[in-house]
Design a protein around this motif. Sequence first.
Motif, mmCIF file in Angstrom:
data_model
loop_
_atom_site.group_PDB
_atom_site.id
_atom_site.type_symbol
_atom_site.label_atom_id
_atom_site.label_comp_id
_atom_site.label_asym_id
_atom_site.label_seq_id
_atom_site.Cartn_x
_atom_site.Cartn_y
_atom_site.Cartn_z
ATOM 1 N N LEU A 108 0.825 -1.202 0.000
ATOM 2 C CA LEU A 108 0.000 0.000 0.000
ATOM 3 C C LEU A 108 0.861 1.255 0.000
ATOM 4 N N ASP A 109 0.575 2.145 -0.901
ATOM 5 C CA ASP A 109 1.273 3.424 -0.977
ATOM 6 C C ASP A 109 0.722 4.325 0.131
ATOM 7 N N THR A 110 1.591 4.791 1.000
ATOM 8 C CA THR A 110 1.128 5.587 2.139
ATOM 9 C C THR A 110 0.424 6.871 1.713
ATOM 10 N N SER A 111 0.676 7.320 0.515
ATOM 11 C CA SER A 111 0.018 8.543 0.046
ATOM 12 C C SER A 111 -1.479 8.328 -0.191
ATOM 13 N N THR A 112 -1.939 7.078 -0.182
ATOM 14 C CA THR A 112 -3.360 6.794 -0.414
ATOM 15 C C THR A 112 -4.173 6.705 0.884
ATOM 16 N N LEU A 113 -3.538 6.803 2.033
ATOM 17 C CA LEU A 113 -4.246 6.585 3.295
ATOM 18 C C LEU A 113 -5.433 7.525 3.512
ATOM 19 N N LEU A 114 -5.366 8.720 2.977
ATOM 20 C CA LEU A 114 -6.472 9.662 3.161
ATOM 21 C C LEU A 114 -7.421 9.694 1.969
ATOM 22 N N GLU A 115 -7.180 8.837 0.987
ATOM 23 C CA GLU A 115 -8.112 8.727 -0.141
ATOM 24 C C GLU A 115 -9.423 8.135 0.348
ATOM 25 N N ARG A 116 -10.503 8.578 -0.261
ATOM 26 C CA ARG A 116 -11.820 8.056 0.088
ATOM 27 C C ARG A 116 -12.165 6.922 -0.864
ATOM 28 N N ARG A 117 -12.705 5.865 -0.292
ATOM 29 C CA ARG A 117 -13.110 4.692 -1.068
ATOM 30 C C ARG A 117 -14.543 4.337 -0.705
ATOM 31 N N GLU A 123 -21.067 3.447 1.415
ATOM 32 C CA GLU A 123 -20.598 4.594 2.192
ATOM 33 C C GLU A 123 -19.146 4.871 1.803
ATOM 34 N N GLU A 124 -18.702 6.084 2.043
ATOM 35 C CA GLU A 124 -17.325 6.439 1.728
ATOM 36 C C GLU A 124 -16.517 6.558 3.010
ATOM 37 N N VAL A 125 -15.347 5.938 3.008
ATOM 38 C CA VAL A 125 -14.426 6.002 4.140
ATOM 39 C C VAL A 125 -13.019 6.204 3.577
#
Length: 161
Positions: A108-117, A123-125
């Motif tokens: 996992l690329d740490t830059s994606t941790l705040l991306e919403r999925r 629901e989006e988290v």
Amino acid sequence: MTALADSVLSDTRAFLSADYLPKISRCLDTLSETDVWWRPNAASNSIGNLVLHLDGSTRMWIVGVAGGRPVARDRAAEFAERGPIAKGELLAKLRATMSEVDEVLAQLDTSTLLERRTTSSREEVTVLWAILHAVEHFAMHTGQIIVLTKERTATDLGLRG
């Protein structure tokens, strides 16, 4: 921020694979096949159901939501199962999922941790929320498995907290 994100992912991997999974394995090793599917009452789950649920839930949150991979899950079936599925088969299934979970977390690329999925319930988290929820959820059910194991075996499992 990168050091913190790296630490969160590393610690998550350690909690799931090096702490909680060995505790569940120890419990299953201690229990009989019958004990794995015993329920204290009709409103409660068996250890077998909890293992199936952890497998499905952790796969969904980390592999599916955080990792963005397609995941098929039948949550109702996790709780409807009455066994007997052999404890070795349950553990092998959970270990295979946890191996995939660990792979996703390692890549996992740490830059994606705040991306919403988007989750299966639409629901989006954030990716971070999905990961933290999976760890909290796994910890809670690991504790239930430990308590049920102690209740069934009256044994000190020798687990360290």
